[in-house]
Design an enzyme around this catalytic site. Structure first.
Site, PDB file in Angstrom:
ATOM      1  N   ASP A  74     -47.960  25.686  19.856  1.00  0.00           N
ATOM      2  CA  ASP A  74     -46.610  25.120  19.760  1.00  0.00           C
ATOM      3  C   ASP A  74     -46.695  23.615  19.991  1.00  0.00           C
ATOM      4  O   ASP A  74     -46.002  23.058  20.846  1.00  0.00           O
ATOM      5  CB  ASP A  74     -45.674  25.792  20.774  1.00  0.00           C
ATOM      6  CG  ASP A  74     -44.233  25.286  20.650  1.00  0.00           C
ATOM      7  OD1 ASP A  74     -43.897  24.695  19.611  1.00  0.00           O
ATOM      8  OD2 ASP A  74     -43.457  25.466  21.611  1.00  0.00           O
ATOM      9  N   ASN A  91     -40.715  25.393  31.957  1.00  0.00           N
ATOM     10  CA  ASN A  91     -39.992  26.656  31.753  1.00  0.00           C
ATOM     11  C   ASN A  91     -40.990  27.790  31.546  1.00  0.00           C
ATOM     12  O   ASN A  91     -40.717  28.936  31.871  1.00  0.00           O
ATOM     13  CB  ASN A  91     -39.084  26.542  30.524  1.00  0.00           C
ATOM     14  CG  ASN A  91     -38.467  27.870  30.152  1.00  0.00           C
ATOM     15  OD1 ASN A  91     -37.672  28.419  30.887  1.00  0.00           O
ATOM     16  ND2 ASN A  91     -38.906  28.430  29.015  1.00  0.00           N
ATOM     17  N   HIS A  92     -42.141  27.434  30.974  1.00  0.00           N
ATOM     18  CA  HIS A  92     -43.126  28.456  30.621  1.00  0.00           C
ATOM     19  C   HIS A  92     -44.531  27.864  30.656  1.00  0.00           C
ATOM     20  O   HIS A  92     -44.687  26.646  30.746  1.00  0.00           O
ATOM     21  CB  HIS A  92     -42.834  28.984  29.209  1.00  0.00           C
ATOM     22  CG  HIS A  92     -42.634  27.882  28.214  1.00  0.00           C
ATOM     23  ND1 HIS A  92     -41.399  27.441  27.836  1.00  0.00           N
ATOM     24  CD2 HIS A  92     -43.511  27.105  27.544  1.00  0.00           C
ATOM     25  CE1 HIS A  92     -41.510  26.459  26.964  1.00  0.00           C
ATOM     26  NE2 HIS A  92     -42.787  26.222  26.773  1.00  0.00           N
ATOM     27  N   ASP A 133     -42.235  32.863  30.392  1.00  0.00           N
ATOM     28  CA  ASP A 133     -41.409  32.016  31.270  1.00  0.00           C
ATOM     29  C   ASP A 133     -41.871  32.110  32.712  1.00  0.00           C
ATOM     30  O   ASP A 133     -42.088  33.216  33.235  1.00  0.00           O
ATOM     31  CB  ASP A 133     -39.945  32.469  31.210  1.00  0.00           C
ATOM     32  CG  ASP A 133     -39.217  31.901  30.008  1.00  0.00           C
ATOM     33  OD1 ASP A 133     -39.878  31.649  28.982  1.00  0.00           O
ATOM     34  OD2 ASP A 133     -37.993  31.713  30.088  1.00  0.00           O
ATOM     35  N   ARG A 146     -39.469  13.592  30.658  1.00  0.00           N
ATOM     36  CA  ARG A 146     -38.552  14.227  29.718  1.00  0.00           C
ATOM     37  C   ARG A 146     -38.680  15.713  30.044  1.00  0.00           C
ATOM     38  O   ARG A 146     -39.770  16.285  29.948  1.00  0.00           O
ATOM     39  CB  ARG A 146     -38.981  13.919  28.283  1.00  0.00           C
ATOM     40  CG  ARG A 146     -38.114  14.558  27.193  1.00  0.00           C
ATOM     41  CD  ARG A 146     -38.716  15.858  26.725  1.00  0.00           C
ATOM     42  NE  ARG A 146     -37.979  16.467  25.630  1.00  0.00           N
ATOM     43  CZ  ARG A 146     -38.229  17.667  25.160  1.00  0.00           C
ATOM     44  NH1 ARG A 146     -39.217  18.390  25.669  1.00  0.00           N
ATOM     45  NH2 ARG A 146     -37.542  18.178  24.183  1.00  0.00           N
ATOM     46  N   ASP A 156     -38.313  19.456  29.505  1.00  0.00           N
ATOM     47  CA  ASP A 156     -38.186  20.381  28.388  1.00  0.00           C
ATOM     48  C   ASP A 156     -37.240  21.537  28.735  1.00  0.00           C
ATOM     49  O   ASP A 156     -37.307  22.086  29.845  1.00  0.00           O
ATOM     50  CB  ASP A 156     -39.595  20.945  28.106  1.00  0.00           C
ATOM     51  CG  ASP A 156     -39.694  21.680  26.792  1.00  0.00           C
ATOM     52  OD1 ASP A 156     -39.389  21.080  25.760  1.00  0.00           O
ATOM     53  OD2 ASP A 156     -40.079  22.871  26.804  1.00  0.00           O
ATOM     54  N   LEU A 187     -34.979  26.699  31.831  1.00  0.00           N
ATOM     55  CA  LEU A 187     -35.708  26.602  33.096  1.00  0.00           C
ATOM     56  C   LEU A 187     -34.832  27.106  34.248  1.00  0.00           C
ATOM     57  O   LEU A 187     -35.296  27.807  35.148  1.00  0.00           O
ATOM     58  CB  LEU A 187     -36.109  25.132  33.325  1.00  0.00           C
ATOM     59  CG  LEU A 187     -36.685  24.771  34.696  1.00  0.00           C
ATOM     60  CD1 LEU A 187     -38.049  25.417  34.888  1.00  0.00           C
ATOM     61  CD2 LEU A 187     -36.813  23.254  34.842  1.00  0.00           C
ATOM     62  N   GLU A 220     -33.594  17.773  28.201  1.00  0.00           N
ATOM     63  CA  GLU A 220     -33.237  18.386  26.916  1.00  0.00           C
ATOM     64  C   GLU A 220     -32.238  19.507  27.219  1.00  0.00           C
ATOM     65  O   GLU A 220     -32.631  20.567  27.709  1.00  0.00           O
ATOM     66  CB  GLU A 220     -34.489  18.958  26.246  1.00  0.00           C
ATOM     67  CG  GLU A 220     -34.188  19.568  24.895  1.00  0.00           C
ATOM     68  CD  GLU A 220     -35.288  20.506  24.365  1.00  0.00           C
ATOM     69  OE1 GLU A 220     -35.356  20.673  23.151  1.00  0.00           O
ATOM     70  OE2 GLU A 220     -36.050  21.087  25.175  1.00  0.00           O
ATOM     71  N   HIS A 245     -38.712  15.389  17.493  1.00  0.00           N
ATOM     72  CA  HIS A 245     -39.911  16.049  16.965  1.00  0.00           C
ATOM     73  C   HIS A 245     -39.650  17.494  16.545  1.00  0.00           C
ATOM     74  O   HIS A 245     -40.522  18.140  16.002  1.00  0.00           O
ATOM     75  CB  HIS A 245     -40.994  16.023  18.043  1.00  0.00           C
ATOM     76  CG  HIS A 245     -40.586  16.793  19.266  1.00  0.00           C
ATOM     77  ND1 HIS A 245     -39.637  16.325  20.157  1.00  0.00           N
ATOM     78  CD2 HIS A 245     -40.952  18.014  19.723  1.00  0.00           C
ATOM     79  CE1 HIS A 245     -39.456  17.224  21.108  1.00  0.00           C
ATOM     80  NE2 HIS A 245     -40.240  18.259  20.875  1.00  0.00           N
TER      81      HIS A 245
END
Ligand code: GLC
Length: 556
Positions: free
Chosen positions: A65, A107-108, A175, A203, A205, A210, A247, A314
């Site tokens: 990813d 978060n993961h 997660d 930044r 995510d 989360l 985000e 992105h």
């Protein structure tokens, strides 16, 4: 305003530049961009006027990813360089007055992260509770997977231990369980580690994911925002001036919660996904209405908090917060071909090809970006008008190598083209037509225009700090807005349609001696007796007019 306000609260007037080390510049010649290359290109970013670099994930990763699947939160992926190379790049940036923030993706983890490998090996693993496991996915809480093309559930059954684990993104991104104090401690340590290397924040995510804790009481936080507050407090204790740029793609009223209480004790900044989506709707309709409505619907935020404005990032250009009909309008205008669309909600294109390469429209869009209230964020290559590769219709369309020259691989790398992380853009936006070297030497290039916008944005703190006022005028296709801060005030006019217009408006409360000084071209306009003013705009024209008075000592 005191100088110290603008310097200390640096993010309010920052110009943020997001880049992926992997696709920026390859210095070693092995085909992959690297940190050594980034250090060499800091001077380019300084020349552009950027004040903060946001580094996309550079951590060790199986790269399924684009690096958002991490196997070591403390590491640097060896394809990109070493910790030493990273510190050199950060130091070089700081030397040129540029701060660096990095992606915090907690978060993961990747499913190959040693914590998850251990967690799934046995129910008795010390890391088992670092993730969220259930015997049966809860029936009362429906969690939609974020990538509906690849996943049909946010729960994945793990045969060995006969339980399901939670993954809001791909199934190879389990997660983390932030209700576990050990996980929370580890996340704080990760932040502390990178801060100690000289970065200025993160930044963050996927913030709502989360904070989201689900299911049984043991995996549910009583007040998830309390956790975000504790991360912000920790950041404050370690740095004083570090930021959390979150985000949070949610409606404005829900975003407000993520800024925290009155004094702003959670996220420092949030991307304004709503204004971004409405900007595209406005451009598609040639009607300033949707953008104006989105801007005025922003909730008031704490004094030091800030919106981050952007036209492209992105990921997919998400249009998920528009209505179905509105989204169809934008698809029809900017991405009618199904391979330009993704997840049923977004476009995989960059701005210039969507605007058929029309320089007037492209410049108008960036003039808007830099004049909107907030802190502008650029995605690498936007400053030269890079296009996309539509080959496989995925988010990778916009993650192509930076185009430095018209030479082989666009000057990104000397390696064999097959060894690059992604093919260089072909066709009308290829490096033959779009590259830094040519545009640097061309005073009329987009690159030099963006430099001008950045310089003016930085010289007008009312844009970052100010209060927005929409100014009435008769044309639906025109946006006239005014930014006011202290005794500084700027009026920006943008024409979203191809025909020239004369825009009459009134500035009732301005001092009779004031003039409107054009900041992007030579000239001044003098308002009439009662503040009546008339300004000419070309088709897709834009003007930035600063209110000045005789004897004003501001640079014009
Ligand atoms: C964020 C990133 C995106 C990534 C996802 C999962 O939305 O912007 O690129 O795929 O999180 O980490």
């Amino acid at each position: 305003m005191r100088i110290s306000d603008t310097a200390d609260v640096w993010w309010k007037t920052a110009v943020i530049y997001c880049l992926d080390v992997e696709t920026f510049i390859d210095w070693s010649g092995d085909g992959t961009g690297d940190l050594a290359g980034l250090a060499q290109r800091i001077d380019y970013l300084e020349e552009l006027g950027v004040t903060c670099i946001w580094l996309m994930p550079f951590y060790p990763t199986p790269d399924r990813d684009d690096g958002y699947d991490i196997t070591d939160f403390y590491g640097v992926d060896q394809r990109l360089g070493t910790h030493g190379d990273l510190v050199e790049a950060i130091r070089t940036a700081r030397d040129r007055g540029i701060r660096v923030i990095v992606d915090l993706v907690v978060n993961h983890t990747s499913d190959q992260h040693p914590w998850f490998v251990s967690a799934r090996s046995s129910k008795n693993s010390p890391h088992r509770d670092w993730y969220t496991w259930v015997d049966e996915p809860p029936k009362d809480v429906h969690l939609a997977p974020v990538f509906p093309d690849a996943e049909d559930s946010a729960w994945e059954y793990d045969k060995k231990t006969k339980q399901y684990y939670l993954h809001r993104f791909y199934k190879y991104q389990p997660d983390l369980n932030v209700t576990n104090p050990l996980v929370r401690d580890e996340i704080a340590k990760v932040m502390g580690f990178w801060l100690s290397l000289g970065i200025s924040g993160f930044r963050v995510d996927a913030v709502p994911f989360l904070l989201e804790t689900v299911g049984e009481p043991s995996i549910t936080l009583p007040d998830p925002h309390e956790y975000l507050r504790s991360l912000r407090a920790f950041l404050g204790r370690r740095t004083g001036d570090g930021i959390l740029l979150g985000e949070v793609n949610l409606p404005h009223d829900q975003q407000r919660l993520f800024f925290g209480q009155d004094d702003g004790d959670e996220l420092t900044m949030q991307f304004d996904f709503i204004a971004m989506q409405n900007l595209y709707l406005s451009m598609a309709r040639r009607d300033a209405g949707p953008l104006a409505a989105a801007l005025t619907a922003r909730p008031p935020i704490p004094p030091d908090a800030q919106w981050a404005t952007f036209v492209r990032n992105h990921d997919e250009l998400t249009l998920d917060k528009l209505t179905d009909d509105e989204r169809e309008e934008v698809f029809a205008a900017f991405g009618p071909d199904p391979k330009m669309q993704v997840y049923g909600r977004g476009l995989v294109r960059r701005l210039p090809p969507m605007l058929d390469g029309d320089p007037r429209r492209i410049r108008m869009a960036y003039s808007l970006l830099f004049s909107l209230p907030g802190t502008p964020v650029l995605f690498y290559g936007e400053e030269i008008g890079m296009g996309e590769n539509l080959v496989d219709g995925t988010r990778s369309a916009v993650r192509t190598p930076m185009q430095w020259t018209s030479g082989a691989n666009g000057g990104f790398s000397t390696a064999d083209p097959d060894d690059l992380p992604a093919p260089v853009v072909t066709g009308g936006f290829s490096p033959d037509h779009v590259n830094v070297a040519d545009q640097r030497n061309d005073p009329d290039s987009l690159l030099n225009f963006i430099r001008l916008l950045i310089a003016r944005y930085r010289a007008c703190p009312e844009l970052g700090w100010g209060r927005l006022e929409l100014i009435d005028q008769p044309h639906a296709q025109v946006l006239v807005h005014r930014m006011i801060w202290d005794d500084a005030s700027l009026i920006a006019l943008h024409n979203l349609a191809p025909d020239a217009v004369t825009v009459p408006f009134t500035l009732p409360d301005t001092d009779p001696e004031c003039e409107l000084t054009d900041l992007l071209q030579t000239g001044t306009t003098t308002p009439g007796k009662h503040g009546e003013t008339e300004v000419e705009l070309d088709g897709y024209g834009y003007r930035w007019l600063r209110i000045t008075r005789p004897g004003d000592r501001r640079l014009r």
